[in-house]
Design an enzyme around this catalytic site. Sequence first.
Site, PDB file in Angstrom:
ATOM      1  N   LYS A  35     -75.352 -24.261  58.509  1.00 17.35           N
ATOM      2  CA  LYS A  35     -75.054 -25.369  57.587  1.00 17.35           C
ATOM      3  C   LYS A  35     -75.144 -24.864  56.143  1.00 17.35           C
ATOM      4  O   LYS A  35     -75.588 -23.735  55.903  1.00 17.35           O
ATOM      5  CB  LYS A  35     -76.034 -26.515  57.836  1.00 17.35           C
ATOM      6  CG  LYS A  35     -77.487 -26.163  57.564  1.00 17.35           C
ATOM      7  CD  LYS A  35     -78.435 -27.266  58.017  1.00 17.35           C
ATOM      8  CE  LYS A  35     -79.878 -26.830  57.830  1.00 17.35           C
ATOM      9  NZ  LYS A  35     -80.825 -27.774  58.404  1.00 17.35           N
ATOM     10  N   TYR A 252     -83.468 -20.774  24.130  1.00 13.03           N
ATOM     11  CA  TYR A 252     -83.577 -22.202  23.803  1.00 13.03           C
ATOM     12  C   TYR A 252     -85.031 -22.627  23.750  1.00 13.03           C
ATOM     13  O   TYR A 252     -85.810 -22.340  24.659  1.00 13.03           O
ATOM     14  CB  TYR A 252     -82.853 -23.051  24.850  1.00 13.03           C
ATOM     15  CG  TYR A 252     -81.350 -22.954  24.773  1.00 13.03           C
ATOM     16  CD1 TYR A 252     -80.654 -23.388  23.647  1.00 13.03           C
ATOM     17  CD2 TYR A 252     -80.623 -22.442  25.845  1.00 13.03           C
ATOM     18  CE1 TYR A 252     -79.281 -23.304  23.584  1.00 13.03           C
ATOM     19  CE2 TYR A 252     -79.237 -22.372  25.801  1.00 13.03           C
ATOM     20  CZ  TYR A 252     -78.573 -22.801  24.662  1.00 13.03           C
ATOM     21  OH  TYR A 252     -77.215 -22.719  24.606  1.00 13.03           O
TER      22      TYR A 252
HETATM   23  C1  LIG Z   1     -81.649 -26.775  59.170  1.00 14.33           C
HETATM   24  C2  LIG Z   1     -82.098 -27.027  60.552  1.00 14.33           C
HETATM   25  C3  LIG Z   1     -82.667 -25.999  61.328  1.00 14.33           C
HETATM   26  C4  LIG Z   1     -82.946 -24.614  60.791  1.00 14.33           C
HETATM   27  O1  LIG Z   1     -84.132 -24.623  60.057  1.00 14.33           O
HETATM   28  P1  LIG Z   1     -84.751 -23.275  59.435  1.00 14.33           P
HETATM   29  O2  LIG Z   1     -86.032 -23.704  58.853  1.00 14.33           O
HETATM   30  O3  LIG Z   1     -83.769 -22.832  58.395  1.00 14.33           O
HETATM   31  O4  LIG Z   1     -84.880 -22.309  60.535  1.00 14.33           O
HETATM   32  C5  LIG Z   1     -82.984 -26.293  62.637  1.00 14.33           C
HETATM   33  N1  LIG Z   1     -82.783 -27.526  63.154  1.00 14.33           N
HETATM   34  C6  LIG Z   1     -82.251 -28.525  62.435  1.00 14.33           C
HETATM   35  C7  LIG Z   1     -82.061 -29.853  63.054  1.00 14.33           C
HETATM   36  C8  LIG Z   1     -81.904 -28.322  61.117  1.00 14.33           C
HETATM   37  O5  LIG Z   1     -81.379 -29.329  60.405  1.00 14.33           O
END
Ligand SMILES: *Cc1c(COP(=O)(O)O)cnc(C)c1O
Length: 357
Positions: A35, A252
């Site tokens: 994702k 800044y």
């Molecule tokens: C993002 C996500 C993961 C992965 O999590 P990590 O901490 O990056 O390993 C696993 N399961 C679900 C449902 C997620 O949304």
Amino acid sequence: MSRPLVARLRPGALSRNLKVVRRLSPGCRVMAVVKANGYGHGLLRAAAALEGADAFGVLEIEGAVRLREAGCPHEIVLLEGLFDRGELAIASEYRFDLVVHQEDQVAMLEAAQNHRALRVFLKVNTGMNRLGFLPERVEAMRTRLEACAVVSDLVLMTHFADADDELGVGWQLERFLSIPSSGRLPWSLANSAALIRHPATRVDWVRPGIMLYGSSPFADETARAHGLEPAMTLESRIIAVQHLKPGERVGYGGTFTADVPMRIGIVACGYADGYPRHATTGTPIRIAGRRTRTLGRVCMDTLFADVTAIPEADVGAAAVLWGDGLPVEEVAAAAGTVGYELLCALAQRVRLEEVRE
Ligand SMILES: *Cc1c(COP(=O)(O)O)cnc(C)c1O
């Protein structure tokens, strides 16, 4: 010559990190979570490097379609399921699997007609209180889903809130086990932190994300300690050098004041690239292969590095913002956040280049 900022990606690191996952969870099916544009690494690039996985987890159906149309033969799981009815026909056509976390989604599947059957991950809220059905409602949903022609099989899934800290996963696992059908359905439990720290969660379907990219899910342990290597190095160069007299200020608001004569390297990377503006003076950075610190406030397109003790660091000197020799978690900690956020926030304008080994 173009702007020197580039995110160098090592596909080899992704596939080696996947091997670490395989070693930790033998016999499990691995759903590689890609994702957020593959945690900033590029969805298609990440998926190609992780082709040894069994499935990919994505959020938006558009991304899932892109993966499939690029020829990805793997199972693809929509991690938040359908956002509306119209997505079901697409999911069915493209053979996506679905998470079901709330009742509207059950109703959408009940209303489905003549769709190819899909695997459903039935999500249980065991204490994270984000998505999923409370354990006492799961049996009713399971019964309804099992009656749907469009559902080929079910996996029981949950997500941990404290896999990376001292509360751990036991309290949530207990709730999960209280579900009568938990004994006869396959499970999907582990994110990266659970997979590394809690062997009891290494069952059926594991869902690693951050560890595949070589970053640690823990505040108190490096990724390297687990044999993981960063897949992304954010690199740039010094584009100007300034000399400060004692009493002169930087950037800044002038939040940093030199008390001795100093040399400052202006690095082509700023918050519009995804570098955190909240990173304060003292955030680690590598210049010409040596570790030093940032100074003052991060600008939109540039930031300031202390090169007083690195005389060879002139215009053109290499800067590593994170990655090789500088874990993204360390930079994140200096900005009051986690490595996840920095990787995912990498801006569109940053060029991605693959490094072949
Ligand atoms: C993002 C996500 C993961 C992965 O999590 P990590 O901490 O990056 O390993 C696993 N399961 C679900 C449902 C997620 O949304």
